[in-house]
Design an enzyme around this catalytic site. Structure first.
Site, mmCIF file in Angstrom:
data_model
loop_
_atom_site.group_PDB
_atom_site.id
_atom_site.type_symbol
_atom_site.label_atom_id
_atom_site.label_comp_id
_atom_site.label_asym_id
_atom_site.label_seq_id
_atom_site.Cartn_x
_atom_site.Cartn_y
_atom_site.Cartn_z
ATOM 1 N N HIS A 185 56.186 76.284 25.701
ATOM 2 C CA HIS A 185 56.271 76.133 24.434
ATOM 3 C C HIS A 185 56.679 74.743 23.276
ATOM 4 O O HIS A 185 56.903 74.325 22.034
ATOM 5 C CB HIS A 185 56.791 77.270 23.356
ATOM 6 C CG HIS A 185 55.414 78.146 23.368
ATOM 7 N ND1 HIS A 185 55.963 79.422 22.759
ATOM 8 C CD2 HIS A 185 54.394 78.242 23.844
ATOM 9 C CE1 HIS A 185 54.551 80.927 22.761
ATOM 10 N NE2 HIS A 185 53.375 79.713 23.663
ATOM 11 N N ASP A 235 32.164 88.837 16.355
ATOM 12 C CA ASP A 235 32.674 89.939 15.748
ATOM 13 C C ASP A 235 34.016 90.455 16.448
ATOM 14 O O ASP A 235 34.603 91.283 17.269
ATOM 15 C CB ASP A 235 31.868 90.663 14.644
ATOM 16 C CG ASP A 235 32.881 91.717 14.620
ATOM 17 O OD1 ASP A 235 33.774 91.613 13.804
ATOM 18 O OD2 ASP A 235 32.511 92.894 13.259
ATOM 19 N N GLU A 242 46.663 77.931 19.440
ATOM 20 C CA GLU A 242 48.203 78.666 19.393
ATOM 21 C C GLU A 242 48.231 77.503 20.389
ATOM 22 O O GLU A 242 47.424 77.716 21.414
ATOM 23 C CB GLU A 242 48.898 80.680 19.628
ATOM 24 C CG GLU A 242 50.251 79.947 19.886
ATOM 25 C CD GLU A 242 50.134 81.977 20.686
ATOM 26 O OE1 GLU A 242 49.295 82.957 19.952
ATOM 27 O OE2 GLU A 242 50.386 81.950 21.688
ATOM 28 N N LYS A 262 48.738 91.855 23.495
ATOM 29 C CA LYS A 262 48.065 91.000 21.887
ATOM 30 C C LYS A 262 47.967 89.198 22.456
ATOM 31 O O LYS A 262 47.204 88.921 23.183
ATOM 32 C CB LYS A 262 49.254 90.146 21.637
ATOM 33 C CG LYS A 262 49.602 89.394 20.103
ATOM 34 C CD LYS A 262 49.453 87.675 20.541
ATOM 35 C CE LYS A 262 49.759 86.961 19.651
ATOM 36 N NZ LYS A 262 49.790 85.664 20.014
HETATM 37 C C1 MEV Z 1 52.031 85.228 22.720
HETATM 38 O O1 MEV Z 1 50.885 84.609 20.949
HETATM 39 C C2 MEV Z 1 51.666 85.877 23.308
HETATM 40 C C3 MEV Z 1 53.095 86.510 24.908
HETATM 41 O O2 MEV Z 1 53.695 87.186 23.648
HETATM 42 C C4 MEV Z 1 52.222 87.611 25.348
HETATM 43 C C5 MEV Z 1 53.236 88.693 26.463
HETATM 44 O O3 MEV Z 1 54.616 88.928 26.069
HETATM 45 O O4 MEV Z 1 53.028 89.067 26.791
HETATM 46 C C6 MEV Z 1 53.880 85.653 25.452
#
Ligand code: MEV
Length: 447
Positions: free
Chosen positions: A379, A281, A82, A265
């Site tokens: 991005h 792992d 990413e 995430k």
């Molecule tokens: C993208 O990979 C991760 C984000 O969505 C985390 C977040 O929203 O805090 C940018």
């Protein structure tokens, strides 16, 4: 040679496996050749790692810089596909460095193994389970000794037992869960914990006249927590306005599960990338972290954010982190070995502190950007460049980029699309076409 179709896939050599796939699928020769390249490995090595191997799957490896954890500087390898994640970590670490870097502490490497005991004796009444738990506890020294026959390094340090009841619709009644606690030192420890569970299980059955079903480690390693803290000076993050907005974003992630999952995430973007580069792992880490995020009954943010008395932003993370620097592929995978060496660490705890710092840094950058200008600006730049590469169609000039285009040309087309607010393959093709025409005229002029 045997017709590969008749042979079991697992018995085929590399060539036969690829031939088999070619016959069974729509892949052409060029695509099949992609599996032929096993990079730094020879086929036997990857075939020893996983079953039915056909090739290797590569993802980019980058370096996060600016990290200072407990006063020590690190170059941190991150394996991730990413865009923006590595830059985000490095930027956050640069800001945290202004306030002395991250402070982190990892628990000892205590892992839990679980042995599930059912159908004990003639009755499964709670008096009976109490009695059996007592018997197990009385035999603790013997069981610990037995477990410790399996390793010179890892040590079983304690055993506990408790009753749980089947909460499923099958209503199978009570069972006893015996937990063994093992100090796995610098190893993640899954193998040794499983082995210790397996060696003690028959003795437990004999002591209780019960039946052991599962004997396996728990990936919820709550005795192996790591905590990390970082201070982000107010003036480096956009002042009071941005700080307050970051606190609102934390409030959102703390209070709402839908947001918390995305917030976490982002944290895992950092944690997993270092975990992958260092051969951990990462599925076990993910499972443990997400369970920890719901430890009070609601899935919440794994980080905590607040303002300190200086008016600076403080971030903290606390997560279970079972990582190792010996065992598994840390001993066998050349890239993993090099990445661990690059970190220059001396214990699994040190690795845990680094990983926690990257998770925290990653979260800071994500919520800082989201609380202010949003993440799409950054991005879009990378996205736009990828679109230019996909469009191709260059006239063969330049040296670096896709289809003969130089990096400057890719940059130029990408920037034009961003300025126009139209990032698409068709627009990229139009711009490239007009650039090709101009270049041709230019060439003719020189002739
Ligand atoms: C993208 O990979 C991760 C984000 O969505 C985390 C977040 O929203 O805090 C940018």
């Amino acid at each position: 040679m045997t017709n590969p179709i008749e042979k079991k896939f697992r018995n085929m050599d590399h060539k036969e496996r690829l031939e088999f796939i070619k016959n069974k699928t729509k892949l052409d020769d060029k695509e099949i050749a992609l599996f032929n390249n096993t990079s730094i490995f020879n086929f036997d090595e990857i075939n020893d790692m996983v079953e039915n191997a056909i090739g290797v799957f590569q993802i980019p490896l980058g370096i996060a810089n600016n990290f200072v954890v407990n006063g020590k500087e690190y170059l941190i390898p991150m394996a991730i596909e990413e865009p923006s994640v590595i830059a985000a970590s490095s930027n956050a670490a640069k800001i945290a460095k202004k306030a002395g870097g991250f402070k982190a502490k990892a628990d000892k490497s205590i892992m839990t193994g679980q042995i599930q005991l059912v159908s004990f004796g003639s009755s499964s009444s709670s008096t009976n389970t109490d009695k059996l738990i007592k018997t197990i506890m009385e035999n603790k020294p013997k069981l610990i000794k037995l477990a410790n026959t399996k390793s010179k390094f890892a040590r079983c340090i304690d055993i506990q037992a408790r009753q749980i009841n089947d909460e499923s619709a099958n209503n199978l009644g009570p069972m006893i869960i015996i937990e063994i606690y093992v100090d796995t030192k610098d190893a993640m420890g899954a193998n040794i914990v499983n082995t210790m569970c397996e060696v003690t299980a028959p003795e437990i059955e004999a002591l209780t006249d019960g039946q052991v079903i599962l004997k396996i480690l728990s990936n919820y390693s709550t005795n192996r927590l790591v905590r990390c803290k970082g201070i982000f000076p107010k003036e480096s993050i956009g002042g009071d306005r941005v700080l307050k907005r970051i606190l609102f974003s934390y409030a959102f992630a703390y209070s709402d599960t839908y947001r918390a999952v995305t917030h976490n995430k982002g944290i895992m973007n950092g944690i997993d990338s270092v975990a992958i580069a260092t051969g951990q792992d990462f599925r076990a880490i993910e499972a443990g972290c997400h369970a920890y995020a719901c430890r009070d009954g609601q899935y919440r943010s794994l980080t905590k954010w607040y303002e300190n008395s200086n008016g600076d932003l403080v971030g903290e993370i606390e997560i279970p982190l079972a990582v190792g620097i010996v065992g598994g592929i840390t001993n066998t995978h050349p890239l993993v070995k090099a990445c661990i060496k690059m970190l220059d660490i001396s214990s699994s705890q040190e690795l845990a502190t680094i990983i926690a710092a990257v998770g925290l840094a990653q979260n800071f950058s994500a919520i800082r950007a989201l609380s202010d200008e949003g993440i799409q600006k950054g991005h879009m730049k990378l996205h736009s460049k990828n679109i230019v590469k996909m469009a191709g169609g260059w006239g063969g000039r330049g040296e670096g980029g896709e289809g003969g285009a130089s990096n400057e040309q890719i940059e130029e087309v990408s920037q034009q699309m961003i300025n126009e607010g139209n990032i698409s393959v068709s627009r990229a093709k139009e711009i490239i076409e007009s650039m090709n025409k101009t270049n041709k005229q230019h060439d003719n002029y020189h002739i």
